[in-house]
Scaffold this active site. Structure first.
Site, PDB file in Angstrom:
ATOM      1  N   GLU A   8     -40.667 -32.521  33.876  1.00  0.00           N
ATOM      2  CA  GLU A   8     -40.733 -31.518  34.950  1.00  0.00           C
ATOM      3  C   GLU A   8     -41.157 -32.116  36.281  1.00  0.00           C
ATOM      4  O   GLU A   8     -40.761 -31.646  37.335  1.00  0.00           O
ATOM      5  CB  GLU A   8     -41.698 -30.387  34.558  1.00  0.00           C
ATOM      6  CG  GLU A   8     -41.613 -29.201  35.485  1.00  0.00           C
ATOM      7  CD  GLU A   8     -42.136 -27.906  34.853  1.00  0.00           C
ATOM      8  OE1 GLU A   8     -42.638 -27.087  35.611  1.00  0.00           O
ATOM      9  OE2 GLU A   8     -42.030 -27.723  33.628  1.00  0.00           O
ATOM     10  N   ASP A 104     -42.590 -28.646  30.915  1.00  0.00           N
ATOM     11  CA  ASP A 104     -43.761 -27.938  30.375  1.00  0.00           C
ATOM     12  C   ASP A 104     -43.361 -27.079  29.182  1.00  0.00           C
ATOM     13  O   ASP A 104     -42.312 -26.426  29.202  1.00  0.00           O
ATOM     14  CB  ASP A 104     -44.395 -27.034  31.449  1.00  0.00           C
ATOM     15  CG  ASP A 104     -45.244 -27.827  32.433  1.00  0.00           C
ATOM     16  OD1 ASP A 104     -45.387 -29.051  32.227  1.00  0.00           O
ATOM     17  OD2 ASP A 104     -45.755 -27.238  33.400  1.00  0.00           O
ATOM     18  N   TYR A 309     -53.155 -28.653  28.151  1.00  0.00           N
ATOM     19  CA  TYR A 309     -52.254 -27.824  28.964  1.00  0.00           C
ATOM     20  C   TYR A 309     -52.972 -26.580  29.514  1.00  0.00           C
ATOM     21  O   TYR A 309     -53.585 -25.827  28.760  1.00  0.00           O
ATOM     22  CB  TYR A 309     -51.063 -27.410  28.094  1.00  0.00           C
ATOM     23  CG  TYR A 309     -49.977 -26.673  28.825  1.00  0.00           C
ATOM     24  CD1 TYR A 309     -49.158 -27.331  29.730  1.00  0.00           C
ATOM     25  CD2 TYR A 309     -49.762 -25.313  28.602  1.00  0.00           C
ATOM     26  CE1 TYR A 309     -48.142 -26.654  30.401  1.00  0.00           C
ATOM     27  CE2 TYR A 309     -48.749 -24.632  29.264  1.00  0.00           C
ATOM     28  CZ  TYR A 309     -47.949 -25.312  30.165  1.00  0.00           C
ATOM     29  OH  TYR A 309     -46.951 -24.644  30.827  1.00  0.00           O
TER      30      TYR A 309
END
Length: 726
Positions: A8, A104, A309
């Site tokens: 990403e 992600d 995350y």
């Protein structure tokens, strides 16, 4: 054949490339023997603007609404078109046999990658890398367990459905409102109910009528006793005369102890952090906005790789993470955490359902430290603060409960009941993790009690009638607004159990990933302003709520959408069926706006004329600034008048505003009226020693702390240390 890995962001791509040994530099990619790693820059592809479908949509006109393209088109974002072409070149290499999506791991990440593949018409087989941290270990393990890309097709469908529905409803409703009322008005399924929630709170505060209430306290037997109503158990009464009579009767009597109860109690550590809980705490403790906290978390996850995350809505970890806990403890056993992490890693890890539960982990587990070694000196002050919150919360769930003995005594005098409470800490447990003590709501009202027996009669030394006023609910801060967005059930118009259940299951208004951006958008579009830490609606927002269709103000709408999007992601509902409903709903709300009878009035119009188009400008308050904005939507000119700075007033030490006026900017304190030109401010700061950097200050403080822990005769110790006795 080689595999093309699509990340990403460039930073994540570099980490993956290093692990996969891809070191050959290409245009927008890195190549190795088996893999090529390329990257997006967030979204490279997006939905086309209305004018891309038909030139008639270029002008904002009510008669062309609603805009309903038969098929939604994708376009390359101009600013990042160069990187899109670089990715497309790699996609069409003949030696590339498969694509590995490494964006992600979530709905939006899936959309970033799949839109690129769709726009490029790439049909090659897809695999999915699904990881919760970007440490070398996590990347290696992720590549050993790549998943079939077809498993994530429903997740992509849900992401597309969300994007297209927001386009259809948001763009059409915004254009309709703007054309109808000739003002820059915008609305959406999350931002409008959020405004309605703030409006409801403001109405509660406005309509609140404070009432006086009374209490009665006694001093007897070295303890403070509080009166309790026999029926309700409340320490308050709204009848002054009755309380004065009680006070008179009690003064002439003795206080007799009727019961002494001692009970052992435990409190367990609060759960691990999800993003919303972390944003709330960071706002309460440090005043960080939701967006600031998310940005700091993103750096700790992507750049430092010390936290997992961030965009998670789970406060639990899965049983697969438990074997890695000791490794995570060893990684963060540095600086102030060395002794706590060290002692925990030496003992067996005690797990419980309070933080380990596979059924409560969806895409990602709670935010916890990674196995990456921590270098605190590489972090900024803000990053240290967020890291500290997460790591201490992680330690606390591994500690035993906080235990204390609570003593509750009841006594009577003149037929009235009084209570006194005390507590003795038996085991600090998880509270030992927090150096500054953990804010405990229960502490209030507890005291040290002397050992009294049942039946004992005490002389009343003093009686006091206490007076208080009922308080209105507090205005929202970012922390409390996040809570309301996460759980908006109390703001439902009708107490519908099904809608309440839906809101609970879908996580309220917006998602953990979007709430910070929604709050920022409300500031940016001048619908919300900040006074101190409190949030208030602007006149523009209040008028907007009068003009938008009723449905768009209800939290139930977004709950219904999120439930259906969740069903699409699980494969239970077809995307096309949902979008057909959305198209029907869009036509309905545009009809409602067209037939609306309200009016919009700019009550912030100034006499300053726009230097671009000559129309009068509007005075608006941004998040941290005051601005002049052109009233003409198409002109869009804006000027900053002043902005709130971190510079403190030398007189009252409040933050000063910087006014952009004349040849030189000027600091003005709105509290005491102090004024100072920027050049004078710089000279004063140099004299005060403000030229010293934050790192220098931190180094000096650490040195002082270290010296304070050394023996007093440290000069002698230094001399001995330098002696060479060989």
């Amino acid at each position: 054949m080689k595999s093309l890995v699509l990340a990403e962001k460039p930073s994540v791509a570099r980490d993956i490339a290093r692990v996969l040994k891809c070191s050959k530099k290409l245009n927008g990619a890195l190549e190795g023997e088996r893999y090529i790693v390329t990257w997006a820059l967030g979204h490279l592809v997006t939905l086309a603007d209305p004018e891309e479908y038909d030139k008639k949509y270029k002008e904002w006109k009510m008669e062309v609404l609603p805009m309903m393209p038969e098929k939604m088109e994708l376009v390359v974002i101009k600013q990042t078109a160069k990187q899109y072409q670089a990715v497309k070149t790699q996609l069409y290499r003949k030696d590339v046999g498969e694509i590995i999506i490494a964006t992600d791991a979530g709905r939006e990440g899936e959309l970033v990658a799949r839109w690129i593949l769709e726009k490029a018409h790439c049909q090659k087989p897809i695999k999915r890398l699904w990881i919760s941290s970007v440490t070398d270990k996590a990347i290696r393990e992720g590549f050993m367990h790549l998943r079939d890309g077809r498993e994530y097709r429903p997740l992509y469908d849900a992401a597309v459905a969300r994007a297209e529905a927001d386009w259809l409803v948001g763009i059409n409703a915004t254009r309709a409102l703007t054309c109808k009322y000739n003002a820059q008005l915008s609305c959406g399924r999350v931002q409008t109910p959020t405004l309605a929630i703030i409006a409801a709170r403001e109405a509660e505060i406005r309509n609140f009528k404070p009432q006086d209430y009374y209490g009665l306290t006694l001093l007897a037997g070295k303890a403070r006793w509080v009166w309790q109503d026999k029926k309700s158990g409340s320490p308050r009464s709204f009848q002054k005369e009755a309380m004065e009579e009680r006070k008179g009767a009690v003064q002439a009597d003795l206080l007799q102890v009727v019961s002494v109860e001692k009970s052992r109690k435990k409190t367990y550590a609060p759960g691990l952090y999800d993003l919303t809980e972390l944003q709330r705490d960071a706002n309460k403790r440090f005043g960080f906005s939701a967006k600031e906290t998310l940005n700091i978390m993103q750096r700790l996850y992507e750049n430092h790789k010390v936290l997992t995350y961030p965009r998670t809505d789970s406060r639990y970890i899965g049983s697969d993470i438990v074997p890695t806990i000791k490794e995570r403890l060893k990684a963060c056993a540095v600086g102030p955490y060395r002794s706590i992490a060290g002692s925990l890693s030496m003992k067996p890890v005690k797990v419980s359902k309070s933080f380990v539960d596979d059924t409560k982990v969806s895409d990602h587990h709670a935010i916890i430290p990674t196995e990456q070694f921590v270098q605190l000196d590489h972090m900024t002050n803000e990053e240290r603060k967020i890291y500290d919150l997460v790591v201490r919360r992680f330690f606390s769930v591994l500690y035993p409960p906080f235990e204390y003995e609570q003593t509750t005594m009841k006594a009577t005098a003149a037929g009235e009941t009084f209570t006194a409470k005390g507590k003795i800490v038996k085991q600090a447990g998880w509270k030992a993790v927090y150096e500054d003590g953990f804010a405990d709501q229960e502490e209030e009202g507890f005291q040290k009690l002397s050992d009294l027996k049942e039946g004992e009669k005490l002389k009343i030394e003093r009686t006091e009638l206490t007076l208080g006023k009922t308080k209105p609910p507090a205005p929202f801060t970012e922390a409390t607004l996040l809570s309301a967005m996460e759980n908006p059930v109390k703001y439902l118009e009708h107490a519908d159990a099904k809608a309440a259940k839906t809101l609970g299951e879908t996580g309220g208004l917006g998602t953990v990933a979007t709430r910070a951006d929604i709050i920022e958008k409300l500031f940016h579009t001048f619908l919300m302003e900040k006074r101190g830490n409190d949030l208030y609606l602007t006149s523009k927002a209040k008028q907007l709520l009068e003009l938008v269709p009723e449905d768009l103000k209800k939290p139930e709408l977004t709950a219904d959408w999120e439930m259906k999007l969740s069903d699409i992601a699980k494969g239970k509902l077809k995307k096309d069926r949902f979008l057909t409903e959305i198209r029907g709903y869009t036509e309905e709300i545009i009809r409602e706006i067209k037939t609306g009878e309200g009016t919009f009035r700019h009550d912030n119009l100034t006499n300053t004329k726009c230097p671009v188009c000559g129309k009068r400008m509007l005075s608006v308050n941004g998040k941290n600034s005051k601005m002049l904005v052109c009233q003409d939507r198409e002109c869009g000119h804006r000027e900053t008048i002043s902005r709130l700075t971190n510079a403190r007033c030398p007189n009252c030490h409040r933050k000063m505003e910087m006014y952009v006026k004349g040849k030189e900017d000027t600091f003005i304190c709105n509290t005491c009226g102090y004024k100072e030109k920027l050049s004078s401010f710089r000279q004063r700061r140099e004299k005060e020693g403000a030229g010293v950097s934050k790192k220098d200050v931190q180094r000096y403080l650490n040195k002082q702390k270290k010296e304070a822990q050394e023996p007093i005769n440290n000069a002698f110790a230094d001399a001995l240390a330098k002696l060479n006795l060989k």
